[in-house]
Design an enzyme around this catalytic site. Structure first.
Site, PDB file in Angstrom:
ATOM      1  N   ALA A   1      34.179  -6.918 -19.454  1.00 40.98           N
ATOM      2  CA  ALA A   1      32.779  -6.458 -19.441  1.00 40.98           C
ATOM      3  C   ALA A   1      32.219  -6.044 -20.799  1.00 40.98           C
ATOM      4  O   ALA A   1      31.071  -5.588 -20.862  1.00 40.98           O
ATOM      5  CB  ALA A   1      32.668  -5.259 -18.500  1.00 40.98           C
ATOM      6  N   SER A   2      32.991  -6.186 -21.879  1.00 41.45           N
ATOM      7  CA  SER A   2      32.564  -5.521 -23.118  1.00 41.45           C
ATOM      8  C   SER A   2      31.841  -6.416 -24.115  1.00 41.45           C
ATOM      9  O   SER A   2      31.181  -5.897 -25.027  1.00 41.45           O
ATOM     10  CB  SER A   2      33.795  -4.915 -23.798  1.00 41.45           C
ATOM     11  OG  SER A   2      34.799  -5.900 -23.945  1.00 41.45           O
TER      12      SER A   2
ATOM     13  N   PHE B   1      39.524  -4.901 -22.873  1.00 41.98           N
ATOM     14  CA  PHE B   1      40.640  -4.580 -23.759  1.00 41.98           C
ATOM     15  C   PHE B   1      40.078  -4.426 -25.161  1.00 41.98           C
ATOM     16  O   PHE B   1      39.872  -5.425 -25.846  1.00 41.98           O
ATOM     17  CB  PHE B   1      41.658  -5.717 -23.707  1.00 41.98           C
ATOM     18  CG  PHE B   1      43.077  -5.269 -23.911  1.00 41.98           C
ATOM     19  CD1 PHE B   1      43.368  -4.004 -24.378  1.00 41.98           C
ATOM     20  CD2 PHE B   1      44.142  -6.114 -23.620  1.00 41.98           C
ATOM     21  CE1 PHE B   1      44.676  -3.586 -24.547  1.00 41.98           C
ATOM     22  CE2 PHE B   1      45.456  -5.720 -23.794  1.00 41.98           C
ATOM     23  CZ  PHE B   1      45.723  -4.448 -24.247  1.00 41.98           C
TER      24      PHE B   1
ATOM     25  N   ALA C   1      43.805  -6.020 -18.111  1.00 34.80           N
ATOM     26  CA  ALA C   1      43.310  -6.405 -16.776  1.00 34.80           C
ATOM     27  C   ALA C   1      44.338  -7.202 -15.992  1.00 34.80           C
ATOM     28  O   ALA C   1      44.255  -7.275 -14.769  1.00 34.80           O
ATOM     29  CB  ALA C   1      42.030  -7.229 -16.920  1.00 34.80           C
TER      30      ALA C   1
ATOM     31  N   LEU D   1      37.044 -12.858 -18.128  1.00 34.10           N
ATOM     32  CA  LEU D   1      38.067 -12.639 -19.162  1.00 34.10           C
ATOM     33  C   LEU D   1      38.199 -13.861 -20.057  1.00 34.10           C
ATOM     34  O   LEU D   1      38.114 -14.993 -19.591  1.00 34.10           O
ATOM     35  CB  LEU D   1      39.437 -12.425 -18.520  1.00 34.10           C
ATOM     36  CG  LEU D   1      39.786 -11.082 -17.907  1.00 34.10           C
ATOM     37  CD1 LEU D   1      41.284 -11.034 -17.616  1.00 34.10           C
ATOM     38  CD2 LEU D   1      39.414  -9.943 -18.813  1.00 34.10           C
ATOM     39  N   ALA D   2      38.400 -13.633 -21.314  1.00 31.23           N
ATOM     40  CA  ALA D   2      38.819 -14.697 -22.232  1.00 31.23           C
ATOM     41  C   ALA D   2      39.928 -14.077 -23.062  1.00 31.23           C
ATOM     42  O   ALA D   2      39.699 -13.110 -23.787  1.00 31.23           O
ATOM     43  CB  ALA D   2      37.666 -15.145 -23.113  1.00 31.23           C
TER      44      ALA D   2
ATOM     45  N   TYR E   1      38.041 -29.847 -24.663  1.00 33.88           N
ATOM     46  CA  TYR E   1      37.670 -28.852 -23.649  1.00 33.88           C
ATOM     47  C   TYR E   1      37.959 -29.342 -22.226  1.00 33.88           C
ATOM     48  O   TYR E   1      39.022 -29.096 -21.683  1.00 33.88           O
ATOM     49  CB  TYR E   1      36.203 -28.391 -23.814  1.00 33.88           C
ATOM     50  CG  TYR E   1      36.025 -27.035 -23.204  1.00 33.88           C
ATOM     51  CD1 TYR E   1      36.010 -25.880 -23.971  1.00 33.88           C
ATOM     52  CD2 TYR E   1      35.965 -26.892 -21.816  1.00 33.88           C
ATOM     53  CE1 TYR E   1      35.938 -24.621 -23.372  1.00 33.88           C
ATOM     54  CE2 TYR E   1      35.889 -25.642 -21.216  1.00 33.88           C
ATOM     55  CZ  TYR E   1      35.867 -24.523 -22.002  1.00 33.88           C
ATOM     56  OH  TYR E   1      35.805 -23.280 -21.408  1.00 33.88           O
TER      57      TYR E   1
ATOM     58  N   LEU F   1      27.842 -20.985 -26.043  1.00 29.29           N
ATOM     59  CA  LEU F   1      27.187 -19.957 -26.847  1.00 29.29           C
ATOM     60  C   LEU F   1      28.167 -19.338 -27.820  1.00 29.29           C
ATOM     61  O   LEU F   1      29.376 -19.344 -27.570  1.00 29.29           O
ATOM     62  CB  LEU F   1      26.664 -18.855 -25.928  1.00 29.29           C
ATOM     63  CG  LEU F   1      25.382 -19.176 -25.179  1.00 29.29           C
ATOM     64  CD1 LEU F   1      25.036 -18.059 -24.219  1.00 29.29           C
ATOM     65  CD2 LEU F   1      24.232 -19.368 -26.165  1.00 29.29           C
TER      66      LEU F   1
ATOM     67  N   THR G   1      30.317 -16.777 -29.028  1.00 31.19           N
ATOM     68  CA  THR G   1      30.967 -15.529 -28.616  1.00 31.19           C
ATOM     69  C   THR G   1      32.298 -15.466 -29.365  1.00 31.19           C
ATOM     70  O   THR G   1      32.689 -16.442 -30.017  1.00 31.19           O
ATOM     71  CB  THR G   1      31.281 -15.489 -27.092  1.00 31.19           C
ATOM     72  OG1 THR G   1      32.243 -16.519 -26.813  1.00 31.19           O
ATOM     73  CG2 THR G   1      30.054 -15.687 -26.224  1.00 31.19           C
TER      74      THR G   1
HETATM   75  P1  NAI Z   1      34.413 -12.875 -24.992  1.00 33.34           P
HETATM   76  O1  NAI Z   1      35.538 -13.037 -25.954  1.00 33.34           O
HETATM   77  O2  NAI Z   1      33.095 -12.472 -25.521  1.00 33.34           O
HETATM   78  O3  NAI Z   1      34.809 -11.786 -23.852  1.00 33.34           O
HETATM   79  C1  NAI Z   1      36.089 -11.644 -23.352  1.00 33.34           C
HETATM   80  C2  NAI Z   1      36.229 -10.348 -22.556  1.00 33.34           C
HETATM   81  O4  NAI Z   1      37.554 -10.287 -22.001  1.00 33.34           O
HETATM   82  C3  NAI Z   1      36.061  -9.052 -23.378  1.00 33.34           C
HETATM   83  O5  NAI Z   1      35.390  -8.086 -22.591  1.00 33.34           O
HETATM   84  C4  NAI Z   1      37.509  -8.613 -23.621  1.00 33.34           C
HETATM   85  O6  NAI Z   1      37.665  -7.201 -23.835  1.00 33.34           O
HETATM   86  C5  NAI Z   1      38.115  -9.004 -22.286  1.00 33.34           C
HETATM   87  N1  NAI Z   1      39.586  -9.137 -22.316  1.00 33.34           N
HETATM   88  C6  NAI Z   1      40.336 -10.039 -23.002  1.00 33.34           C
HETATM   89  N2  NAI Z   1      41.644  -9.854 -22.714  1.00 33.34           N
HETATM   90  C7  NAI Z   1      41.707  -8.838 -21.816  1.00 33.34           C
HETATM   91  C8  NAI Z   1      42.766  -8.186 -21.122  1.00 33.34           C
HETATM   92  N3  NAI Z   1      44.038  -8.551 -21.266  1.00 33.34           N
HETATM   93  N4  NAI Z   1      42.443  -7.149 -20.298  1.00 33.34           N
HETATM   94  C9  NAI Z   1      41.152  -6.742 -20.132  1.00 33.34           C
HETATM   95  N5  NAI Z   1      40.121  -7.348 -20.749  1.00 33.34           N
HETATM   96  C10 NAI Z   1      40.396  -8.369 -21.581  1.00 33.34           C
HETATM   97  O7  NAI Z   1      34.353 -14.236 -24.179  1.00 33.34           O
HETATM   98  P2  NAI Z   1      33.191 -15.079 -23.461  1.00 33.34           P
HETATM   99  O8  NAI Z   1      32.851 -16.226 -24.303  1.00 33.34           O
HETATM  100  O9  NAI Z   1      32.127 -14.196 -22.929  1.00 33.34           O
HETATM  101  O10 NAI Z   1      34.024 -15.691 -22.236  1.00 33.34           O
HETATM  102  C11 NAI Z   1      34.015 -15.167 -20.921  1.00 33.34           C
HETATM  103  C12 NAI Z   1      34.229 -16.300 -19.944  1.00 33.34           C
HETATM  104  O11 NAI Z   1      33.114 -17.200 -20.052  1.00 33.34           O
HETATM  105  C13 NAI Z   1      35.486 -17.151 -20.233  1.00 33.34           C
HETATM  106  O12 NAI Z   1      36.065 -17.532 -19.011  1.00 33.34           O
HETATM  107  C14 NAI Z   1      34.921 -18.369 -20.941  1.00 33.34           C
HETATM  108  O13 NAI Z   1      35.750 -19.507 -20.806  1.00 33.34           O
HETATM  109  C15 NAI Z   1      33.603 -18.523 -20.189  1.00 33.34           C
HETATM  110  N6  NAI Z   1      32.586 -19.358 -20.874  1.00 33.34           N
HETATM  111  C16 NAI Z   1      32.254 -19.131 -22.180  1.00 33.34           C
HETATM  112  C17 NAI Z   1      31.333 -19.960 -22.806  1.00 33.34           C
HETATM  113  C18 NAI Z   1      30.954 -19.773 -24.245  1.00 33.34           C
HETATM  114  O14 NAI Z   1      30.365 -20.689 -24.827  1.00 33.34           O
HETATM  115  N7  NAI Z   1      31.222 -18.633 -24.844  1.00 33.34           N
HETATM  116  C19 NAI Z   1      30.658 -21.065 -22.081  1.00 33.34           C
HETATM  117  C20 NAI Z   1      30.994 -21.130 -20.685  1.00 33.34           C
HETATM  118  C21 NAI Z   1      31.958 -20.320 -20.116  1.00 33.34           C
END
Ligand code: NAI
Length: 395
Positions: free
Chosen positions: A49-50, A74, A112, A139-140, A235, A271, A273
């Site tokens: 969520a962060s 995390f 998580a 989560l990522a 991908y 996007l 991120t």
């Molecule tokens: P991000 O890196 O911004 O966010 C990841 C989140 O997961 C953060 O809140 C982080 O603290 C949390 N996290 C990571 N490991 C953790 C753990 N062990 N325990 C608890 N929290 C943990 O990533 P983003 O890009 O927002 O990705 C989120 C989802 O969206 C992923 O499944 C990604 O594949 C999907 N996605 C992303 C796209 C993009 O272009 N960024 C496009 C379409 C889908």
């Protein structure tokens, strides 16, 4: 401390608390400017969520629908001499704004994937909310320790079956070069599915169901990506794509168990991120995509995407519109023919020399810095800033 960006490859090792707060406030402002959600979930658990899509998924139901939220992430708090991570400061700002608005918000910082985290979150739901009606899984992570066998699995971003060579931009230097990536081994494929597939999503829903804290008619959503042919090898047809297929299988299993229209995979737009900047080729694709989508007035960031996910699909009062595989498609504008044709034409031509003309590389870089709280209007970056910020709900 005077905080400046320190970029190492695709990560920035510093973050600015005031800048992160300004970023969160601007997302809240965007949501408040939209019509309130018609049929919002009222008790929402967001796992991841962060930052990125997960942060937006916490802001939209809270500020667009008045939902109580629990966030799991995390992140690193700051110390006297070191800045915390952006996700920590984002969460501090989110909780402060939630408190001001009289909204319940509780956060959990830790792994998580662990059983302990699931137990702690369940205890909080029981104590404070009775149940949850929406669970967002965002989560990522590059690794996961499986609580059943104690083994740590690592995910990789590799093609399957044949090596992949494609154009790429070095995001530090702006040089357009070529990157070649070797084929993943069977073990690497399996490990990536373990980390980024739906196993842990299902474990969360199992644990919540077992504890009796899922509201009748609850729904859950996890995020995926498809993208254009040119990124397919790295991908959709690569290791991460296998994990996303597993996510869809998990959704189908949960729907069989809890009833249709319970679990959804939403395919989102590419996007900037922290997670996406680590994927080879994708930053160049995003730079070209942003230019085309901005010119066509179709550009969206995470908050606009997730606002649309809730207003048009999850909280509209009607069943979400889905594709032939049951997926919600908020990547529809990215994948539209005029956008994809324009990006493909630019992709053929792009070189180091014409990068700034053909792409929005400067927009990409600005957006990347904003993730860490840099470059936001109204923030005095020359000012001495306190790096220690406590998260109200974590003592
Ligand atoms: P991000 O890196 O911004 O966010 C990841 C989140 O997961 C953060 O809140 C982080 O603290 C949390 N996290 C990571 N490991 C953790 C753990 N062990 N325990 C608890 N929290 C943990 O990533 P983003 O890009 O927002 O990705 C989120 C989802 O969206 C992923 O499944 C990604 O594949 C999907 N996605 C992303 C796209 C993009 O272009 N960024 C496009 C379409 C889908």
């Amino acid at each position: 401390m005077i905080i400046t960006p320190k970029i190492r490859g695709f990560i920035c090792t510093t973050a600015h608390p005031e800048g992160c707060a300004a970023n969160v406030r601007s997302q809240i402002y965007h949501v408040k400017a939209q019509p309130a959600l018609t049929n919002p979930p009222m008790k929402v658990l967001v796992i991841g969520a962060s930052t990125g899509y997960g942060l937006a998924s916490r802001i939209v139901p809270a500020f667009g629908g008045g939902a109580a939220t629990i966030g799991v992430f995390f992140e690193k708090p700051g110390t006297e001499t070191k800045t915390g991570s952006a996700g920590w400061y984002n969460s501090v700002a989110f909780e402060e704004a939630a408190a001001e608005a009289g909204l319940y918000a509780k956060s959990f910082n830790g792994d998580a994937f662990s059983r302990e985290m699931k137990d702690e979150v369940i205890a909080a739901i029981r104590a404070d909310l009775d149940d949850v009606d929406c669970i967002v899984y965002s989560l990522a992570s590059p690794r996961r320790t499986d609580p059943t066998d104690g083994e740590t699995y690592k995910s990789v971003l590799k093609p399957i079956g044949a090596p992949y060579t494609q154009k790429n931009v070095n995001t530090d230097t702006g040089v357009v070069n070529t990157v070649s990536i070797e084929t993943a081994s069977d073990d690497e494929i399996a490990h990536t599915v373990k980390v980024m597939g739906g196993e842990d999503w299902e474990l969360w829903i199992d644990a919540l169901a077992g504890a009796g804290v899922l509201a009748d008619g609850f729904h859950t959503v996890a995020y995926s990506y498809i993208g254009p042919d040119l990124t397919y090898p790295i991908y959709t047809n690569g290791t991460i794509g296998r994990a996303k297929e597993h996510l869809e299988e998990s959704a189908a299993r949960m729907n069989a168990r809890f009833g249709d229209a319970t679990a959804y995979v939403s395919v989102n737009k590419a996007l900037v991120t922290q997670a996406s900047s680590a994927i080879p080729v994708v930053p160049l694709y995003i730079s070209l995509l942003y230019k085309v989508m901005k010119e066509k007035d179709l550009h969206e960031g995470t908050i606009e995407q997730i606002q649309r996910l809730f207003s048009d699909h999850l909280a509209s009062g009607n069943a979400p519109a889905v594709d032939e595989r049951g997926r919600i498609r908020i990547d529809d504008w990215e994948m539209s023919e005029p956008v994809q044709e324009a990006v493909a034409a630019a992709w053929e031509k792009v070189t180091t020399e014409n990068l700034s003309e053909l792409s929005d590389f400067s927009g990409y870089k600005k957006e990347f810095l904003r993730l860490f709280g840099f470059g936001l209007e109204g923030v005095d970056y020359e000012k001495d800033t306190n790096t220690e910020r406590s998260l109200p709900s974590i003592s």
